[in-house]
Enzyme design. Structure first.
Site, PDB file in Angstrom:
ATOM      1  N   VAL A   1      28.525  -5.627  32.090  1.00  0.00           N
ATOM      2  CA  VAL A   1      27.570  -6.691  31.815  1.00  0.00           C
ATOM      3  C   VAL A   1      28.285  -8.036  31.841  1.00  0.00           C
ATOM      4  O   VAL A   1      29.332  -8.199  31.220  1.00  0.00           O
ATOM      5  CB  VAL A   1      26.906  -6.487  30.433  1.00  0.00           C
ATOM      6  CG1 VAL A   1      25.866  -7.564  30.184  1.00  0.00           C
ATOM      7  CG2 VAL A   1      26.285  -5.117  30.339  1.00  0.00           C
TER       8      VAL A   1
ATOM      9  N   GLY B   1      30.483  -7.001  28.258  1.00  0.00           N
ATOM     10  CA  GLY B   1      30.722  -5.654  27.764  1.00  0.00           C
ATOM     11  C   GLY B   1      30.624  -4.652  28.893  1.00  0.00           C
ATOM     12  O   GLY B   1      30.236  -4.987  30.008  1.00  0.00           O
TER      13      GLY B   1
ATOM     14  N   GLY C   1      27.477   0.446  33.759  1.00  0.00           N
ATOM     15  CA  GLY C   1      28.052  -0.656  34.497  1.00  0.00           C
ATOM     16  C   GLY C   1      28.577  -1.732  33.575  1.00  0.00           C
ATOM     17  O   GLY C   1      28.578  -1.585  32.365  1.00  0.00           O
TER      18      GLY C   1
ATOM     19  N   ASP D   1      19.680   8.242  26.024  1.00  0.00           N
ATOM     20  CA  ASP D   1      20.962   7.794  25.475  1.00  0.00           C
ATOM     21  C   ASP D   1      20.730   6.829  24.317  1.00  0.00           C
ATOM     22  O   ASP D   1      21.291   5.745  24.268  1.00  0.00           O
ATOM     23  CB  ASP D   1      21.788   7.142  26.582  1.00  0.00           C
ATOM     24  CG  ASP D   1      23.287   7.106  26.243  1.00  0.00           C
ATOM     25  OD1 ASP D   1      24.038   6.436  26.963  1.00  0.00           O
ATOM     26  OD2 ASP D   1      23.693   7.714  25.236  1.00  0.00           O
TER      27      ASP D   1
ATOM     28  N   GLY E   1      29.107  -0.798  29.699  1.00  0.00           N
ATOM     29  CA  GLY E   1      28.252   0.270  29.204  1.00  0.00           C
ATOM     30  C   GLY E   1      28.404   1.508  30.036  1.00  0.00           C
ATOM     31  O   GLY E   1      29.229   1.568  30.930  1.00  0.00           O
TER      32      GLY E   1
END
Ligand SMILES: *[C@@H]1O[C@H](CO)[C@@H](O)[C@H](O)[C@H]1NC(C)=O
Ligand SMILES: *[C@@H]1O[C@H](CO)[C@@H](O)[C@H](O)[C@H]1NC(C)=O
Ligand SMILES: *[C@@H]1O[C@H](CO)[C@@H](O)[C@H](O)[C@H]1NC(C)=O
Ligand SMILES: *[C@@H]1O[C@H](CO)[C@@H](O)[C@H](O)[C@H]1NC(C)=O
Ligand SMILES: *[C@@H]1O[C@H](CO)[C@@H](O)[C@H](O)[C@H]1NC(C)=O
Ligand SMILES: *[C@@H]1O[C@H](CO)[C@@H](O)[C@H](O)[C@H]1NC(C)=O
Ligand SMILES: *[C@@H]1O[C@H](CO)[C@@H](O)[C@H](O)[C@H]1NC(C)=O
Ligand SMILES: *[C@@H]1O[C@H](CO)[C@@H](O)[C@H](O)[C@H]1NC(C)=O
Length: 816
Positions: free
Chosen positions: A534, A527, A532, A649, A529
């Site tokens: 993953v 994924g 950065g 966040d 984010g």
């Protein structure tokens, strides 16, 4: 001009053909007529290789989509680097078949044999296809002439040995997001004896002024005929009518294509970069390094009178150390489309010029002063001589004024929306005052533009990477081995992972090489984010190399360029956290530009997909547990760990679920790192639209209460199983969850929030308590919000919840 050029180079058709196919014999793979490859079929051949195996030509699966693109890539480089793709047809379905035919050239048919695409340029009969080691794939006919080749149909990349004989568009940057086969805004042209970089206004092809132009436009230079890449000198050159090669990059450090892979790509952000990649480890670190690029500063040189500039409207372009642009929204503005970084920002408030609705006065606005920022093209009024305070006042009084710039000679420039060509430049002796609403809410007002896909898969939409043959995994579908396995080895890990500094933290320092191996060269992306990408990885635990455990490795993006020491300090702070509702950090890597974090794997994905996905909805009991888990994790971060951590966040995408659907907070501690590295960019707001506390938009200090606010929004989402802002939901009054929830609470119709969820309705006491706590959390005034400790006591019913006041007493948002 075009016809002139055409006339010059193609005066005689025969000459043209000779000019077009000058490739001398280099080793090639011959592909016979009737050979075929099939998209996504494991049993059939998926691609062809050049003789050395350096290049592969075949189908690549499109990210998160069961479709395939015809592409060429460097096959010996772990991270898939695509050098050519078939834009004419774009993605085709699984099972599609590419065949070399004698009458129509290359043909793609779908699984049922339906025609999709062909090269179709053939007058003569094709005898075979060829694939050269230079990365050229093409077709030859019975006269041994090339009838079609990739070198003649470039996309965004030029390779050594390639010479593109065309006037006009040579390269087009790649489309953004999932639209990889689409066209980007940036073009490389051969025009008027020069190579030029320009943006075009899409759709359509209106060309803005060039932001880069090679020298040599004067009439004394010989007209241009082609753009090429000289294999032996490494020069990107213009081939002149008189046969001279004029290099664009004279004096670059020559690297031999014997030892390095080379390419030059017009990147999605408009920078044209020549890269090298060592073929052998002994020749340097195995990654693409820029050896030459233009323009040197795209933020300043991309100035254009019609069009947004390089970053999109209402944005600020700031040059990174790598000479690539970083695009920011001013404070009070947010991205128009989360999935497309170049569509610009929109203000999160109304400007107050509306005729109807409550009239706005200047007291409702403030100006944020930012030095060395300018939008040079959007003036509508210049005032002179003016003092600074007069300049500010003039903007505050004028509802059309969005920004005012005050600078040398007592000049005052008033600017209106949309702002274009925004840039940060250390050498401007100017101050910008950016107007925003004082009490504006960060929430969207109904009817304001928005992307429907707002935070849908926010972790995977950014970027344009193609995944190789691997199917894109649902975000965080990580734990084949999962938590149980992890727990068994937890003790062991704790012993092994000692920081070399002797500090008592159980995290391990990895070398970049180890992590590259662990991820098989960063192959499988889980994924993307806010900080950065993953990747999935396997690491050894203990000396026994048979015991490998699955991990999630986050490669931090280039925003994290602060000093070594700060990075390490922050990582150690994160490493010292131990709580069952936090995702565990197992290790990190800190080598030069490479900053990576190694986390444990969780098996059940993110809360976002659990809550908003189309699959089975979580039960009320599960939701209650998740809310309590997140609350406990936050309480720990705020009050119980040795160094207080503000998350900044909190949102469902950052909450991951373990095998028992226990919730764990991820990405904590990173906001601090980001703020450290962004000391000059106080205009940029991190965090995610819809979850961001109002004080981010005001000149108020950021405290733990920003997390309490986000938790309140999250709590409402958990209760209602819907997103905080959902423009597709029926009824205008329901679009903004916080507003709707408060309305329901006030009107005592809380049951409407959970619709037909019998389980929740029968638990009405707890339901009401949760809603009241959420309303306390989202108070605009941070001091009214409870601490996480109090939140937990209230959620668990240990203390009474008093009647919450209206959360938005200052709200000036007008409905449409
Ligand atoms: C491919 O065909 C060409 C021309 O027919 C021939 O010269 C070359 O040797 C062939 N290459 C291979 C690898 O078979
Ligand atoms: C794949 O992409 C195409 C075009 O971009 C789109 O129409 C289709 O719905 C996508 N399919 C999936 C499964 O996402
Ligand atoms: C992809 O980009 C092309 C332009 O290059 C555009 O025509 C097309 O609509 C885009 N597709 C999507 C799904 O955005
Ligand atoms: C080509 O360059 C010449 C010399 O700089 C200039 O006068 C002319 O306007 C240019 N033509 C075009 C079409 O840009
Ligand atoms: C590459 O450049 C060198 C030196 O300028 C020149 O001699 C050679 O012919 C060029 N190679 C090609 C293939 O054009
Ligand atoms: C630019 O000018 C230099 C020096 O006059 C020359 O060597 C080079 O070939 C020129 N480049 C182009 C692209 O014309
Ligand atoms: C890599 O370089 C070393 C030393 O220069 C050499 O011995 C080895 O054969 C090279 N490997 C490859 C695959 O070229
Ligand atoms: C500022 O201007 C000076 C001289 O004009 C120049 O050397 C320097 O590189 C410039 N700095 C920036 C950040 O543009």
């Amino acid at each position: 001009m075009a016809s002139l050029f055409h006339g010059l180079s193609c005066l005689i058709p025969i000459l043209c053909i000779i000019l077009l196919f000058p490739h001398t014999a280099i080793s090639q793979t011959n592909i016979t007529v009737g050979s075929f490859i099939v998209a996504g079929d494991d049993k059939a051949l998926g691609h062809w290789l050049s003789p050395s195996g350096d290049f592969a030509f075949g189908f690549s699966q499109v990210e998160n989509n069961d479709t395939f693109l015809l592409t060429m890539w460097f096959d010996k480089i772990p991270e898939k680097t695509i050098v050519w793709l078939n834009k004419e047809i774009g993605p085709v379905p699984r099972g599609s078949r590419l065949e070399v035919t004698s009458d129509r050239g290359l043909v793609i048919n779908d699984q049922k044999g339906g025609f999709l695409w062909s090269t179709d340029t053939v007058v003569s009969r094709v005898t075979h296809g060829f694939f050269e080691d230079s990365g050229n794939f093409g077709l030859r006919d019975e006269y041994f002439e090339t009838t079609w080749e990739t070198f003649d149909n470039p996309t965004d990349t030029i390779l050594p040995g390639q010479e593109i004989r065309k006037n006009g568009v040579i390269l087009i940057s790649r489309g953004l997001g999932s639209n990889v086969s689409g066209e980007g805004r940036f073009r490389l042209y051969l025009k008027n004896r020069t190579v030029q970089l320009k943006t075009v206004n899409l759709p359509g092809n209106y060309e803005n002024e060039p932001y880069y132009s090679s020298n040599g436009s004067d009439a004394s230079t010989s007209p241009a005929r082609a753009v090429g890449f000289n294999r032996s000198t490494g020069y990107i050159y213009i081939l002149r009518q008189n046969g001279v090669q004029s290099p664009l990059n004279p004096g670059i450090k020559v690297v031999s294509s014997q030892d390095y892979y080379l390419r030059a790509t017009l990147e999605f952000d408009g920078v044209f970069i020549q890269y090298s990649y060592p073929k052998n480890v002994s020749a340097g670190e195995r990654k693409w390094s820029a050896i030459w690029l233009v323009p040197d500063n795209i933020c300043v040189s991309s100035f254009m009178t019609k069009g947004s500039g390089v970053c999109g409207y209402n944005r600020i372009c700031r040059l990174g150390v790598d000479h690539r642009p970083n695009c920011e929204c001013p404070r009070g503005f947010s991205l128009l489309d989360q999935s497309d970084d170049y569509r610009g920002c929109i203000p999160s408030f109304s400007q107050g010029c509306e005729v109807s609705g409550p009239s706005s006065t200047q007291d409702e606005f403030v100006l944020d002063e930012v030095a060395n920022i300018d939008w040079p093209t959007t003036d509508y009024e210049v005032l002179q001589p003016f003092r600074e305070d007069e300049c500010k006042d003039a903007c505050l009084r004028d509802c059309m004024c969005a920004v005012t710039i005050f600078g040398s000679g007592n000049m005052c420039w008033k600017k209106k929306l949309p702002l274009s060509n925004g840039r940060a430049d250390g050498n401007l002796s100017k101050k910008a005052f950016i107007k925003r609403r004082k009490y504006g809410s960060e929430l969207q007002s109904p009817g304001s533009p928005s992307s429907g896909s707002n935070n849908k898969n926010a972790l995977i939409i950014a970027g344009s990477a193609l995944l190789g043959s691997s199917v894109f995994l649902n975000f965080m579908l990580m734990g084949a081995i999962g938590l149980g396995f992890f727990m068994i080895y937890h003790k062991k890990l704790s012993r092994i992972f000692k920081d070399e500094g002797g500090l008592d933290v159980n995290i391990r320092c990895f070398t970049y090489r180890e992590l590259e191996d662990a991820t098989n060269g960063f192959k499988e992306e889980l994924g993307r984010g806010s900080f950065g990408i993953v990747f999935k990885g396997l690491i050894d635990i203990g000396n026994d190399s048979n015991s490998r455990t699955e991990v999630a490795i986050k490669k931090l993006d280039r925003l994290f360029q602060e000093s070594e020491r700060e990075f390490k300090t922050e990582v150690l702070v994160i490493g010292q956290t131990h709580h069952k509702n936090l995702v565990r950090l197992l290790g990190y890597c800190n080598e030069g530009q490479n900053r990576l974090l190694v986390y444990e794997c969780l098996s059940n994905g993110s809360l976002a997909s659990f809550l908003f996905g189309d699959e089975m909805k979580p039960t009320w009991e599960q939701r209650v547990q998740i809310a309590l888990d997140v609350g406990k994790g936050l309480l720990y971060l705020h009050e119980e760990c040795s160094t207080q951590i503000i998350h900044c966040d909190i949102k469902p995408q950052n909450i991951l679920l373990d095998e028992n659907y226990g919730a764990r907070i991820s990405d904590f501690g990173l906001a601090k790192l980001l703020l450290l590295s962004q000391t000059h960019t106080n205009t940029a707001i991190r965090g995610t639209r819809g979850y961001v506390a109002p004080e981010w938009f005001r000149n108020q200090p950021i405290t733990v209460k920003v997390d309490v606010y986000s938790f309140g929004i999250l709590l409402l989402e958990i209760i209602c199983c819907r997103r905080s802002v959902d423009i597709e939901i029926g009824g205008e009054d329901k679009v903004i969850l916080a507003d709707w929830a408060y309305d329901c609470y006030r009107e005592k119709t809380i049951d409407a929030l959970v619709e037909k969820d019998e389980e929740a309705i029968s638990d009405s006491k707890r339901l009401e308590r949760f809603v009241m706590v959420a309303i306390w959390c989202i108070q605009e005034d941070p001091s009214l919000r409870p601490t996480m400790k109090k939140v937990m006591l209230m959620l668990e019913g240990i203390i009474q919840v008093s009647i919450p006041p209206c959360p938005f007493p200052f709200s000036t948002i007008t409905t449409v």
